[in-house]
Design a protein around this motif. Structure first.
Motif, PDB file in Angstrom:
ATOM      1  N   SER A 234       0.810  -1.217   0.000  1.00  0.00           N
ATOM      2  CA  SER A 234       0.000   0.000   0.000  1.00  0.00           C
ATOM      3  C   SER A 234       0.845   1.268   0.000  1.00  0.00           C
ATOM      4  N   ALA A 235       2.136   1.132   0.267  1.00  0.00           N
ATOM      5  CA  ALA A 235       3.002   2.310   0.208  1.00  0.00           C
ATOM      6  C   ALA A 235       3.108   2.860  -1.208  1.00  0.00           C
ATOM      7  N   LEU A 236       2.757   2.034  -2.199  1.00  0.00           N
ATOM      8  CA  LEU A 236       2.784   2.462  -3.596  1.00  0.00           C
ATOM      9  C   LEU A 236       1.411   2.909  -4.101  1.00  0.00           C
ATOM     10  N   GLU A 237       0.427   2.932  -3.223  1.00  0.00           N
ATOM     11  CA  GLU A 237      -0.944   3.269  -3.616  1.00  0.00           C
ATOM     12  C   GLU A 237      -1.034   4.623  -4.295  1.00  0.00           C
ATOM     13  N   ALA A 238      -0.269   5.602  -3.818  1.00  0.00           N
ATOM     14  CA  ALA A 238      -0.404   6.981  -4.298  1.00  0.00           C
ATOM     15  C   ALA A 238       0.094   7.183  -5.720  1.00  0.00           C
ATOM     16  N   VAL A 239       0.803   6.217  -6.268  1.00  0.00           N
ATOM     17  CA  VAL A 239       1.382   6.379  -7.607  1.00  0.00           C
ATOM     18  C   VAL A 239       0.312   6.711  -8.631  1.00  0.00           C
ATOM     19  N   TYR A 240      -0.850   6.074  -8.538  1.00  0.00           N
ATOM     20  CA  TYR A 240      -1.903   6.274  -9.532  1.00  0.00           C
ATOM     21  C   TYR A 240      -3.107   7.042  -8.984  1.00  0.00           C
ATOM     22  N   ARG A 241      -3.013   7.585  -7.771  1.00  0.00           N
ATOM     23  CA  ARG A 241      -4.175   8.261  -7.184  1.00  0.00           C
ATOM     24  C   ARG A 241      -4.364   9.671  -7.716  1.00  0.00           C
ATOM     25  N   GLY A 242      -3.288  10.381  -7.925  1.00  0.00           N
ATOM     26  CA  GLY A 242      -3.397  11.772  -8.320  1.00  0.00           C
ATOM     27  C   GLY A 242      -3.326  12.684  -7.111  1.00  0.00           C
ATOM     28  N   PRO A 243      -3.120  13.986  -7.327  1.00  0.00           N
ATOM     29  CA  PRO A 243      -2.848  14.914  -6.228  1.00  0.00           C
ATOM     30  C   PRO A 243      -4.082  15.402  -5.477  1.00  0.00           C
ATOM     31  N   SER A 244      -5.298  15.172  -5.998  1.00  0.00           N
ATOM     32  CA  SER A 244      -6.483  15.721  -5.323  1.00  0.00           C
ATOM     33  C   SER A 244      -7.688  14.814  -5.552  1.00  0.00           C
ATOM     34  N   TRP A 245      -8.695  14.979  -4.686  1.00  0.00           N
ATOM     35  CA  TRP A 245      -9.931  14.214  -4.799  1.00  0.00           C
ATOM     36  C   TRP A 245     -10.874  14.873  -5.804  1.00  0.00           C
ATOM     37  N   THR A 246     -11.849  14.093  -6.293  1.00  0.00           N
ATOM     38  CA  THR A 246     -12.894  14.637  -7.157  1.00  0.00           C
ATOM     39  C   THR A 246     -14.257  14.278  -6.574  1.00  0.00           C
ATOM     40  N   ALA A 247     -15.266  15.060  -6.920  1.00  0.00           N
ATOM     41  CA  ALA A 247     -16.604  14.850  -6.366  1.00  0.00           C
ATOM     42  C   ALA A 247     -17.341  13.704  -7.032  1.00  0.00           C
ATOM     43  N   ALA A 248     -16.992  13.417  -8.281  1.00  0.00           N
ATOM     44  CA  ALA A 248     -17.692  12.374  -9.038  1.00  0.00           C
ATOM     45  C   ALA A 248     -16.846  12.018 -10.244  1.00  0.00           C
ATOM     46  N   PRO A 249     -17.124  10.885 -10.891  1.00  0.00           N
ATOM     47  CA  PRO A 249     -16.395  10.556 -12.109  1.00  0.00           C
ATOM     48  C   PRO A 249     -16.545  11.654 -13.153  1.00  0.00           C
ATOM     49  N   PHE A 250     -15.446  11.983 -13.801  1.00  0.00           N
ATOM     50  CA  PHE A 250     -15.442  12.968 -14.896  1.00  0.00           C
ATOM     51  C   PHE A 250     -15.942  14.335 -14.425  1.00  0.00           C
ATOM     52  N   ALA A 251     -15.755  14.624 -13.130  1.00  0.00           N
ATOM     53  CA  ALA A 251     -16.324  15.840 -12.554  1.00  0.00           C
ATOM     54  C   ALA A 251     -15.739  17.110 -13.166  1.00  0.00           C
ATOM     55  N   ASP A 252     -14.456  17.078 -13.511  1.00  0.00           N
ATOM     56  CA  ASP A 252     -13.818  18.275 -14.043  1.00  0.00           C
ATOM     57  C   ASP A 252     -13.865  18.348 -15.560  1.00  0.00           C
ATOM     58  N   GLY A 253     -14.453  17.331 -16.197  1.00  0.00           N
ATOM     59  CA  GLY A 253     -14.560  17.332 -17.651  1.00  0.00           C
ATOM     60  C   GLY A 253     -13.274  17.016 -18.369  1.00  0.00           C
ATOM     61  N   LEU A 254     -12.246  16.635 -17.638  1.00  0.00           N
ATOM     62  CA  LEU A 254     -10.965  16.286 -18.235  1.00  0.00           C
ATOM     63  C   LEU A 254     -10.799  14.770 -18.228  1.00  0.00           C
TER      64      LEU A 254
END
Length: 344
Positions: free
Chosen positions: A189-209
């Motif tokens: 689990s120490a490698l979990e952050a590799v694919y998480r990204g720097p911030s949370w999102t409210a929902a899938p595709f929330a930012d349109g990117l």
């Protein structure tokens, strides 16, 4: 974990008919010629999202596996479905859909979300379930698809391209064409952050990117090559450890005792340096070349590739097949099979 009296009784796979080639993606500006040359991915299958959702494809693969297994609907005490991306609907239970479309009944269902190793994790959970309950069979399916604008399959991650498809396995306590000798899984689990990204999102595709796993990984390591190399070495060590544990649990076997290896459909650099070199695998004893015409199907690769191996490879009774996977989290899994029969 060493298993007694557990068998693979049926396999199934579903691949969409539509094909998109790397040459077409390069011509459309979605894929670079350099990546095409380095990775060796020739083409992917592309599903119709209006019809061929991942859960729909998984149900199609599941029906084929059930038909080949010799088990009737009443035999199934569990249905597990694995996927890494959108399964066709939000806030929905795809495992229940798969059950309804395959064996029906009132057995429990479950969904596994562990990225590219989800199918193997689901298989190990199903083995544990059958070993402790009276029902004779479990159905395990896996399916994924990757569509714009949410993701661009050609650049979602470096060194692999994502295709659509699904696979299925019937695990049986009665009989089958292959014996499940052992499974093993380990997480870091120490490698979990590799694919998480720097911030949370409210929902899938929330930012349109669109999602970019490659951007998340680059942001995590921040150009620190030493840190990246250390993580890669750690991942190779975990892979070797989980494989050796499965071999040991199968009766003290060694890597040289394995006849065939089934792994995910990844680009040539990942296959060579992340899988073949650490484990000492002969590429000719894999279906890697065939997988280069399909792309990485998320959680479904191992089941689809195992189906292809059984249908096409020059197998012999007694052959041992090592099935391996790694998924974001990071989790590694291995399953060791011994062929009792070569299905027609």
């Amino acid at each position: 974990m060493r298993w007694e009296n557990l068998y693979l009784a049926g396999l199934g796979a579903y691949l969409p008919q539509r094909e998109e080639t790397a040459e077409e993606a390069v011509a459309a500006g979605r894929y670079s010629p350099e990546a095409q040359s380095a990775n060796g991915i020739r083409a992917v299958r592309v599903s119709d999202p209006a019809v061929e959702s991942p859960a729909w494809m998984a149900a199609a693969a599941g029906r084929a596996a059930v038909e080949r297994s010799g088990h009737g609907p009443a035999d199934f005490g569990l249905v597990v479905h694995a996927g890494s991306g959108h399964q066709g609907q939000d806030l929905w239970t795809p495992a229940s859909f798969v059950q309804h479309e395959t064996v029906g009944g009132a057995a429990p269902t479950a969904e596994v979300r562990q990225g590219s190793v989800g199918g193997l994790v689901a298989l190990e959970l199903a083995a544990s379930w059958l070993a402790s309950r009276p029902e004779p069979a479990a159905l395990v399916t896996a399916g994924d698809s990757f569509h714009l604008p949410y993701v661009d399959r050609w650049i979602l991650d470096d060194q692999q391209v994502f295709g659509d498809g699904a696979g299925a396995v019937v695990l049986s306590r009665r009989a089958g064409f292959a014996r499940l000798l052992s499974t093993a899984s380990v997480a870091d689990s120490a490698l979990e952050a590799v694919y998480r990204g720097p911030s949370w999102t409210a929902a899938p595709f929330a930012d349109g990117l669109r999602v970019s796993l490659a951007d998340r990984r680059r942001a995590h390591f921040g150009g620190d090559e030493e840190r990246l190399r250390a993580a890669m070495a750690r991942m190779a060590d975990r892979l070797c450890g989980v494989v050796d544990r499965a071999l040991e649990d199968a009766g003290g076997l060694k890597r040289a005792d394995v006849d065939w290896v089934v792994h995910a459909n990844v680009g040539l650099p990942v296959a060579r340096w992340g899988l073949w070199e650490p484990l000492g695998v002969d590429p000719e004893r894999t279906v890697h070349d065939w997988g280069c015409g399909l792309g990485h199907m998320g959680a479904a690769d191992q089941f689809v590739n195992l189906d292809h191996l059984v249908r096409t490879a020059p197998l012999s009774v007694g052959d041992r097949v090592l099935v391996i996977g790694v998924g974001t989290g990071v989790v590694w899994s291995a399953a060791l099979l011994e062929l009792l029969d070569v299905p027609a």
